[in-house]
Design a protein around this motif. Sequence first.
Motif, PDB file in Angstrom:
ATOM      1  N   UNK A 158      56.499 -23.166  55.660  1.00  0.00           N
ATOM      2  CA  UNK A 158      55.190 -23.118  55.139  1.00  0.00           C
ATOM      3  C   UNK A 158      54.339 -24.405  55.625  1.00  0.00           C
ATOM      4  N   UNK A 159      55.104 -25.459  55.540  1.00  0.00           N
ATOM      5  CA  UNK A 159      54.659 -26.797  55.945  1.00  0.00           C
ATOM      6  C   UNK A 159      54.259 -26.848  57.219  1.00  0.00           C
ATOM      7  N   UNK A 160      55.155 -26.293  58.048  1.00  0.00           N
ATOM      8  CA  UNK A 160      54.426 -26.312  59.471  1.00  0.00           C
ATOM      9  C   UNK A 160      53.478 -25.292  60.016  1.00  0.00           C
ATOM     10  N   UNK A 161      53.359 -24.401  58.914  1.00  0.00           N
ATOM     11  CA  UNK A 161      52.150 -23.404  59.284  1.00  0.00           C
ATOM     12  C   UNK A 161      51.015 -23.987  58.699  1.00  0.00           C
ATOM     13  N   UNK A 162      51.030 -24.643  57.716  1.00  0.00           N
ATOM     14  CA  UNK A 162      49.900 -25.293  57.235  1.00  0.00           C
ATOM     15  C   UNK A 162      49.297 -26.490  58.123  1.00  0.00           C
ATOM     16  N   UNK A 163      50.498 -27.266  58.770  1.00  0.00           N
ATOM     17  CA  UNK A 163      50.169 -28.318  59.689  1.00  0.00           C
ATOM     18  C   UNK A 163      49.533 -27.580  61.032  1.00  0.00           C
ATOM     19  N   UNK A 164      49.977 -26.643  61.418  1.00  0.00           N
ATOM     20  CA  UNK A 164      49.491 -25.768  62.613  1.00  0.00           C
ATOM     21  C   UNK A 164      47.841 -25.322  62.367  1.00  0.00           C
ATOM     22  N   UNK A 165      47.761 -24.652  61.082  1.00  0.00           N
ATOM     23  CA  UNK A 165      46.358 -24.520  60.463  1.00  0.00           C
ATOM     24  C   UNK A 165      45.263 -25.527  60.556  1.00  0.00           C
ATOM     25  N   UNK A 166      46.047 -26.745  59.907  1.00  0.00           N
ATOM     26  CA  UNK A 166      44.816 -27.790  59.938  1.00  0.00           C
ATOM     27  C   UNK A 166      44.525 -28.194  61.261  1.00  0.00           C
ATOM     28  N   UNK A 167      45.663 -28.426  62.191  1.00  0.00           N
ATOM     29  CA  UNK A 167      45.310 -28.800  63.682  1.00  0.00           C
ATOM     30  C   UNK A 167      44.177 -27.784  64.176  1.00  0.00           C
ATOM     31  N   UNK A 168      44.390 -26.674  63.980  1.00  0.00           N
ATOM     32  CA  UNK A 168      43.371 -25.591  64.525  1.00  0.00           C
ATOM     33  C   UNK A 168      42.028 -25.702  64.107  1.00  0.00           C
ATOM     34  N   UNK A 169      42.027 -26.099  62.768  1.00  0.00           N
ATOM     35  CA  UNK A 169      40.804 -26.397  62.102  1.00  0.00           C
ATOM     36  C   UNK A 169      40.013 -27.461  62.526  1.00  0.00           C
ATOM     37  N   UNK A 170      40.910 -28.681  62.936  1.00  0.00           N
ATOM     38  CA  UNK A 170      40.267 -29.766  63.336  1.00  0.00           C
ATOM     39  C   UNK A 170      39.659 -29.450  64.698  1.00  0.00           C
TER      40      UNK A 170
END
Length: 147
Positions: A27-39
């Motif tokens: 879940x942490x990895x998924x959240x990090x990936x989402x934040x990278x995509x948003x940025x």
Amino acid sequence: MAKFVDKMLNFIGFEDEPLDVDNERDELQVEEERSQVKSKKNRGQVVSLHAQRQVRVMVIEPASFDSVQAIADNLKNRRPVIINLEHAELELAKRVVDFVMGVTYALNGSIQKVGRGIFLSVPSNIEIEGDVGEDLGEKGFFTWLKS
């Protein structure tokens, strides 16, 4: 593959998955990936400054009042128009100038006399700088015409 389907069902809310340490890491990895995509999406776009199209200036010398429609169409299409009335009769010149002034006003543009019997009418996306400062006399705009 089954893990992916389980995660999707859990995300949608159809299936509860027991929490464990591996799941929390995922879940942490998924959240990090989402934040990278948003940025990446929030970054500004690069636009070439030289991508603007060229402005075409139309020169029209009306021989009859029917020519004013071409002037109006060019102004509606955001093209500046130079109107040459040096050889026009007084009544035709007055009618053309009145009509073009009305069209220019309706389109939030501007019109200016730039010479003897020559007018520049531009749409709202173009500004006119400078002033000819010609004395208007008793005939006003039509000082070049014979009465």
